[in-house]
Design an enzyme around this catalytic site. Structure first.
Site, PDB file in Angstrom:
ATOM      1  N   GLU A 209       0.837  -1.198   0.000  1.00  0.00           N
ATOM      2  CA  GLU A 209       0.000   0.000   0.000  1.00  0.00           C
ATOM      3  C   GLU A 209       0.871   1.246   0.000  1.00  0.00           C
ATOM      4  O   GLU A 209       2.089   1.171   0.173  1.00  0.00           O
ATOM      5  CB  GLU A 209      -0.963  -0.015   1.189  1.00  0.00           C
ATOM      6  CG  GLU A 209      -0.294  -0.008   2.541  1.00  0.00           C
ATOM      7  CD  GLU A 209      -1.277  -0.253   3.691  1.00  0.00           C
ATOM      8  OE1 GLU A 209      -2.082  -1.188   3.595  1.00  0.00           O
ATOM      9  OE2 GLU A 209      -1.210   0.484   4.678  1.00  0.00           O
ATOM     10  N   HIS A 247      12.265  17.274   6.975  1.00  0.00           N
ATOM     11  CA  HIS A 247      13.122  16.598   6.013  1.00  0.00           C
ATOM     12  C   HIS A 247      13.618  15.263   6.544  1.00  0.00           C
ATOM     13  O   HIS A 247      13.971  14.388   5.792  1.00  0.00           O
ATOM     14  CB  HIS A 247      14.328  17.466   5.684  1.00  0.00           C
ATOM     15  CG  HIS A 247      13.948  18.773   5.072  1.00  0.00           C
ATOM     16  ND1 HIS A 247      13.499  18.859   3.777  1.00  0.00           N
ATOM     17  CD2 HIS A 247      13.919  20.018   5.567  1.00  0.00           C
ATOM     18  CE1 HIS A 247      13.226  20.134   3.514  1.00  0.00           C
ATOM     19  NE2 HIS A 247      13.468  20.859   4.588  1.00  0.00           N
TER      20      HIS A 247
END
Lengths: 302, 370
Positions: A209, A247
């Site tokens: 998924e 990040h």
């Protein structure tokens, strides 16, 4: 053959007298699973559906012997329960519990690694080797014995895929739910390795998924020489990839895990990708066809 | 759940990391007064829960009172990354000599926390692509980082001031552990011209599951798709006309994918493993409350979930009158009992094992073109 569980597996159930534990024990016994003991603190000395219940895992293991533990325990006590299981010498654990904080799961996983044990889950439906042993919560009626190994990130999608294969007369060697949480005990690549070493698994279906990097790493494993044919389905084409915050996530997780990227990784590794769950049956049938089997190192000799 | 920058900075400051002095304001006049107190120039930073604010005009340096007032007014009226800010952080501008990057995050593959340290600035991902990725230090989650090991690792990076960077990384760890964070990230971690090391930004995301277990509230992050939680189920409104109730996120997404080939989902709803009569009634009501919903697909498995009990909740809502077609594929333990309850309540039951079939039955009932 099969992976992880078979008819000889002796299973201990932690949380056997709870609402879920009791109902699931009924279903597992009906599948022929050897449930040798249960543990619920404070219920030691009682019997649940013919299964002796102990207060402590150590006592259960000493008196009854068990290879494997299936845990139905609340999230708040999951780490203690796993520690007790490892202390008692059990080296294979299936943790069904949903809602365990990821910091707790990291500690659980490290305890398991330090003990040299294996953990499937958390947030997994468990493991089933149809016709032999069910250590989990999957509805057994949809599973039949056969040559297809399934590893799934989603529990209920693994039921759907197995049900469609069974309805088409194609059975499963073993079906494993990886667990839906961001950190789980057993990695997808480890499961592919186990299936690759199992002579009775002739095709592996990966049910993936959106998000994470499991599919990308699975594709890399195939490219590195997995011998058993793999095919994949990836749910969440229309979902927005769960972009990690900041990040740090992106740097470590190598991207956001969009479905198109996963499909591209599979195609680059020569892994057929099913467009929908219903398409899996045809792809499996093709991979099981005699001309495919003859090119496989796992050709079944009769 | 992500914290606002100013909330994150408060946590860093408590943990012993220096942050620029600043004030949170909600209008332009306040921004100007804050600038006067802090001393010009100041940095205005919109407080929205999105990354990339610098590139999107959400961070500006102002040099006088009038400029501060006018820029603050403009920034408070303009969406940044699709989110309209209600708060601005006004901070004293700090003279930066070097920009570093420091973080604690989770490596999902190795299943352990990771300390990160490297070159910083707004192009950190570009650095990573060009091979200047941050240095990594894996942490044993049972013990936490060992100070001497962290010091040796920081020393090996060649980044300075090594002692202070080591101390800051251990402070970041303290925040990560105490908040049960998924990520604690400082970018840039600024080395000032006078040698001090200051956290100029703070990105902290905490684990929703840990907050729920501790009974702490979750906050709407203000994004486009709003995620709602009810007793273990997850709901997102999507604006289409096909309502969805599924057990399991994977099955839910697969169902959405199939529907999307012909129509648009009104929502995503995943029940979790705790279906009860009440939970399914709540799910039905929430889906039927989506504006424009013209049909509902229930796609559930009785594995851990007692779907026969859930069916009673669906029937409760049906009894109150539902004027759109409801189609159910409900399979597994107690499926026959479930079907009887649903059929008696006026739900169309699909006995096929393929979700494709159930989707087709519903969309045909809704007269959606194939």
């Amino acid at each position: 053959m099969s992976i992880l569980v078979n008819r000889d597996t002796r299973v201990l159930i932690q949380g056997i007298t709870g609402r879920v534990g009791r109902a699931q024990t009924t279903y597992m016994l009906a599948e022929g699973t050897q449930i040798v003991a249960g543990v619920t603190p404070g219920k030691g000395g009682t019997v649940e559906q013919g299964v002796p219940v102990f207060d402590h895992v150590g006592d259960a293991v000493r008196v009854r012997g068990a290879d494997m533990s299936l845990l139905f325990v609340p999230p708040a006590v999951a780490e203690d329960a796993v520690a007790e299981t490892l202390d008692a010498g059990i080296r294979m654990l299936v943790l069904i519990t949903e809602g365990i904080p990821v910091h707790t799961t990291m500690r659980i996983r490290r305890r398991v690694e330090d003990a040299g044990a294996r953990l499937v889950g958390p947030a997994t439906p468990g493991v089933i080797t149809p016709g032999q042993c069910k250590v989990g919560i999957m509805p057994a009626r949809f599973f039949t014995p056969g040559p297809v190994g399934i590893v799934s990130r989603s529990g209920t999608l693994s039921y759907e895929v197995s049900a469609q294969l069974s309805a088409a007369g194609i059975g499963q060697s073993t079906v494993v739910g990886l667990g839906a949480d961001p950190v789980v005990g057993t990695d997808i690549v480890e499961l592919l390795q186990l299936f690759d070493e199992d002579p009775e698994t002739r095709v592996v279906v990966l049910v993936g998924e959106v998000g994470g990097t499991q599919e990308e790493r699975a594709a890399r494993f195939v490219a590195q020489g997995m011998r058993t044919p793999l095919l994949a389905y990836v749910a969440g084409r229309c979902a927005v990839a769960d972009v990690p915050m900041g990040h740090a996530g992106a740097l470590v997780r190598e991207g956001a895990g969009a479905v198109v990227d996963k499909i591209a990784a599979f195609e680059a590794a020569g892994v057929p990708v099913a467009a929908s769950p219903g398409c899996i049956v045809d792809l499996v049938r093709r991979l099981l066809a005699p001309d495919h089997a003859s090119s496989s190192t796992h050709a079944v000799v009769t | 759940m992500r914290l606002h920058e100013y909330e994150g900075k408060a946590l860093l400051r408590e943990a012993g990391i220096e942050v620029p002095t600043g004030e949170v304001v909600t209008d332009a006049q306040e921004a100007a007064r804050a600038a006067q107190r802090l001393g010009l120039p100041v940095v205005l930073k919109v407080q929205v829960l999105a990354g990339g604010r610098g590139h999107a005009g959400g961070i500006e340096v102002t040099h006088d009172m009038e400029q501060t007032r006018s820029r603050a007014a403009a920034m408070l009226q303009r969406p940044c990354r699709g989110l309209l800010p209600t708060e601005l952080l006004v901070e004293a501008h700090v003279p930066i000599a070097a920009e570093l990057y420091a973080a604690v995050t989770i490596d999902p593959v190795r299943g352990a926390p990771l300390l990160l340290l490297g070159a910083g600035g707004i192009d950190i991902e570009a650095h990573a692509r060009t091979g200047v990725a941050p240095w990594q230090h894996l942490v044993n989650p049972l013990t936490g980082p060992v100070a001497a090991d962290v010091a040796a690792w920081v020393g090996g990076t060649g980044l300075e001031p090594a002692g202070e960077l080591t101390r800051i990384l251990l402070c970041l760890w303290a925040v990560f552990a105490a908040q049960q964070a998924l990520t604690v990230e400082v970018n840039p971690l600024a080395v000032l011209t006078d040698g001090r090391v200051v956290a100029v930004d703070a990105v902290i995301e905490v684990d929703d599951t840990a907050r729920e277990l501790a009974g702490l509230p979750l906050r709407d992050t203000g994004g486009g798709a709003r995620r709602e939680r009810y007793g273990g189920m997850t709901f997102v409104e999507l604006g289409g006309d096909v309502g969805i109730i599924c057990s399991g996120a994977g099955l839910g997404m697969a169902t959405m994918d199939l529907i999307s080939a012909r129509a648009t989902p009104a929502n995503f709803l995943e029940t979790g493993g705790g279906i009860t009569r009440e939970l399914m009634a709540c799910a039905m009501k929430r889906v039927l409350a989506c504006p424009g919903v013209r049909g509902v697909l229930i796609n559930v498995y009785g594995g851990i979930n007692p779907i026969h009990e859930g069916a009673l909740g669906v029937a409760d809502v049906m009894a109150a009158g539902v004027d759109v077609p409801v189609v159910a594929k409900a399979l597994g333990n107690h499926q026959e009992e479930t079907w009887e309850i649903l059929q008696a309540a006026g739900v169309t039951v699909v006995a096929d094992v393929a979700t494709e079939t159930a989707v087709k039955v519903l969309l045909d009932r809704m007269q959606v073109a194939a």
